[in-house]
Design a protein around this motif. Structure first.
Motif, PDB file in Angstrom:
ATOM      1  N   ARG A  31     -18.574 -21.609  -5.413  1.00 26.34           N
ATOM      2  CA  ARG A  31     -17.687 -21.540  -6.580  1.00 26.34           C
ATOM      3  C   ARG A  31     -17.367 -22.944  -7.090  1.00 26.34           C
ATOM      4  O   ARG A  31     -17.285 -23.175  -8.296  1.00 26.34           O
ATOM      5  CB  ARG A  31     -16.408 -20.795  -6.203  1.00 26.34           C
ATOM      6  N   TRP A  68     -17.295 -15.765 -13.078  1.00 27.22           N
ATOM      7  CA  TRP A  68     -18.535 -16.475 -12.737  1.00 27.22           C
ATOM      8  C   TRP A  68     -19.622 -16.160 -13.759  1.00 27.22           C
ATOM      9  O   TRP A  68     -20.311 -17.056 -14.249  1.00 27.22           O
ATOM     10  CB  TRP A  68     -18.995 -16.081 -11.340  1.00 27.22           C
ATOM     11  N   ASP A 109     -18.863 -17.977 -16.894  1.00 22.90           N
ATOM     12  CA  ASP A 109     -19.068 -19.429 -16.781  1.00 22.90           C
ATOM     13  C   ASP A 109     -20.534 -19.816 -16.907  1.00 22.90           C
ATOM     14  O   ASP A 109     -20.858 -20.917 -17.355  1.00 22.90           O
ATOM     15  CB  ASP A 109     -18.535 -19.942 -15.432  1.00 22.90           C
ATOM     16  N   GLU A 110     -21.431 -18.918 -16.502  1.00 19.20           N
ATOM     17  CA  GLU A 110     -22.850 -19.230 -16.521  1.00 19.20           C
ATOM     18  C   GLU A 110     -23.511 -18.916 -17.865  1.00 19.20           C
ATOM     19  O   GLU A 110     -24.702 -19.158 -18.041  1.00 19.20           O
ATOM     20  CB  GLU A 110     -23.563 -18.451 -15.408  1.00 19.20           C
ATOM     21  N   SER A 141     -24.079 -15.710  -5.993  1.00 19.03           N
ATOM     22  CA  SER A 141     -23.339 -16.957  -5.839  1.00 19.03           C
ATOM     23  C   SER A 141     -22.032 -16.745  -5.095  1.00 19.03           C
ATOM     24  O   SER A 141     -21.588 -17.625  -4.351  1.00 19.03           O
ATOM     25  CB  SER A 141     -23.054 -17.566  -7.214  1.00 19.03           C
ATOM     26  N   ALA A 143     -24.101 -13.626 -10.454  1.00 19.03           N
ATOM     27  CA  ALA A 143     -22.735 -13.891 -10.000  1.00 19.03           C
ATOM     28  C   ALA A 143     -22.528 -13.401  -8.569  1.00 19.03           C
ATOM     29  O   ALA A 143     -21.926 -14.096  -7.753  1.00 19.03           O
ATOM     30  CB  ALA A 143     -21.732 -13.224 -10.943  1.00 19.03           C
ATOM     31  N   SER A 202     -20.115 -24.224  -9.234  1.00 22.86           N
ATOM     32  CA  SER A 202     -20.056 -23.660 -10.575  1.00 22.86           C
ATOM     33  C   SER A 202     -19.034 -24.417 -11.421  1.00 22.86           C
ATOM     34  O   SER A 202     -19.271 -24.701 -12.610  1.00 22.86           O
ATOM     35  CB  SER A 202     -19.677 -22.179 -10.511  1.00 22.86           C
ATOM     36  N   ARG A 225     -20.564 -27.740 -12.552  1.00 23.02           N
ATOM     37  CA  ARG A 225     -21.510 -27.583 -13.656  1.00 23.02           C
ATOM     38  C   ARG A 225     -20.780 -27.411 -14.981  1.00 23.02           C
ATOM     39  O   ARG A 225     -21.154 -27.988 -16.008  1.00 23.02           O
ATOM     40  CB  ARG A 225     -22.439 -26.394 -13.393  1.00 23.02           C
TER      41      ARG A 225
END
Length: 297
Positions: free
Chosen positions: A79, A125, A128-129, A233, A230, A82, A85
């Motif tokens: 996390r 998540w 966020d990606e 991860s 997600a 992430s 990034r």
């Protein structure tokens, strides 16, 4: 605004532009502060914003090594990566040039209903990606809708602009074209409205509410792909799918005393027997909790 420290500006961006939860904002800002402090020691001097474009995979491995020595778990390390990034991208990094670092392996959890904080983490998540802010807002809204209202993924992507303006309930068309009204939590309503405000495509009454990257109807596969990434991860079970969010909605309501008939209506089940399966799921979950908490279980 420009006089604020970079991590603070990043936090305000997360709240204003990405609609992140207060918990995520605090965690991501803390990660940004830690990373800058580490890089200042690692590079031997102050770190300007434009210098962050030079952060390498080796730098991030060194940072994570320090954090692991401080007791960071695999799931938390994934996390944190992430968050890094997202921070580097905010600081001006080219997404294609950001250092690619494989996250740590995480132990797969046993299949079980997704806890509320896991459902939120999954949605955050996946968001966020996303490649673009409006897609992030879309994925966040869709996943909250699946968990917060118990929709099937097909029901969510079939919604049209006729659902707007949103009220206290949402009319959903389910299997065999049966319609039902489901309560809309304020958090879910805010997420959908934020997506509508950010969407670059016009929202018309007879067109899909949730749009794909090129403006067409949102394919369910796009949401399934985001969830797969997600869950890997976050170390969640392979059975953590968009449909599992619906299962968790039902299980958590039942665990809080919801009536089976009312739950049947909310889920759009034609038969009560389809709803009764959640009594066994909830009992199994409670037994897991009992075994974990009772010293002689």
């Amino acid at each position: 605004m420009t006089d604020l420290p970079l991590p603070r500006r990043f936090a305000e961006h997360l709240g204003r532009d990405r609609r992140r939860s207060a918990h995520t904002i605090r965690a991501y800002e803390a990660t940004a502060i830690r990373l800058l402090a580490f890089l200042q020691r690692h590079w031997g001097g102050p770190v300007a914003q434009d210098a962050l474009a030079k952060v390498s995979a080796a730098d991030l491995r060194a940072y994570l090594s320090v954090r692991r020595d401080e007791g960071l778990s695999n799931t938390s390390a994934a996390r944190e990566l992430s968050a890094i990034r997202a921070f580097l991208k905010f600081a001006g990094g080219d997404d294609a040039q950001l250092p690619r670092l494989r996250g740590p392996k995480v132990k797969k959890s046993l299949p079980r209903p997704i806890a509320p904080h896991e459902a939120v983490a999954l949605a955050e998540w996946a968001s966020d990606e996303a490649r673009e802010p409006w897609i992030a807002a879309r994925d966040w809204a869709v996943l909250l809708l699946l968990y917060g209202a118990g929709l099937r993924i097909g029901e969510a992507v079939a919604l049209t602009g006729a659902a707007l303006p949103l009220g206290a309930t949402l009319r959903v068309t389910g299997k065999r074209d049966k319609t039902r009204d489901v309560p809309l939590l304020p958090e879910v309503r805010v997420a959908i409205e934020a997506y509508v405000a950010a969407c670059p495509w016009g929202i018309a009454r007879d067109l899909p509410l949730f749009r794909g990257a090129k403006g067409g109807p949102l394919p369910p596969g796009a949401i399934r792909k985001a969830v797969r990434s997600a869950r890997a991860s976050l170390g969640l079970s392979d059975r953590t799918t968009p449909h599992a969010l619906r299962h968790s909605f039902a299980t958590h309501l039942l665990g809080r005393g919801a009536d089976l008939r009312a739950l049947q209506e909310l889920l759009g089940h034609a038969s009560l027997s389809s709803t009764q399966v959640y009594t066994a799921v909830d009992a199994a979950h409670l037994l897991d909790v009992y075994r974990a908490a009772h010293p002689r279980a």
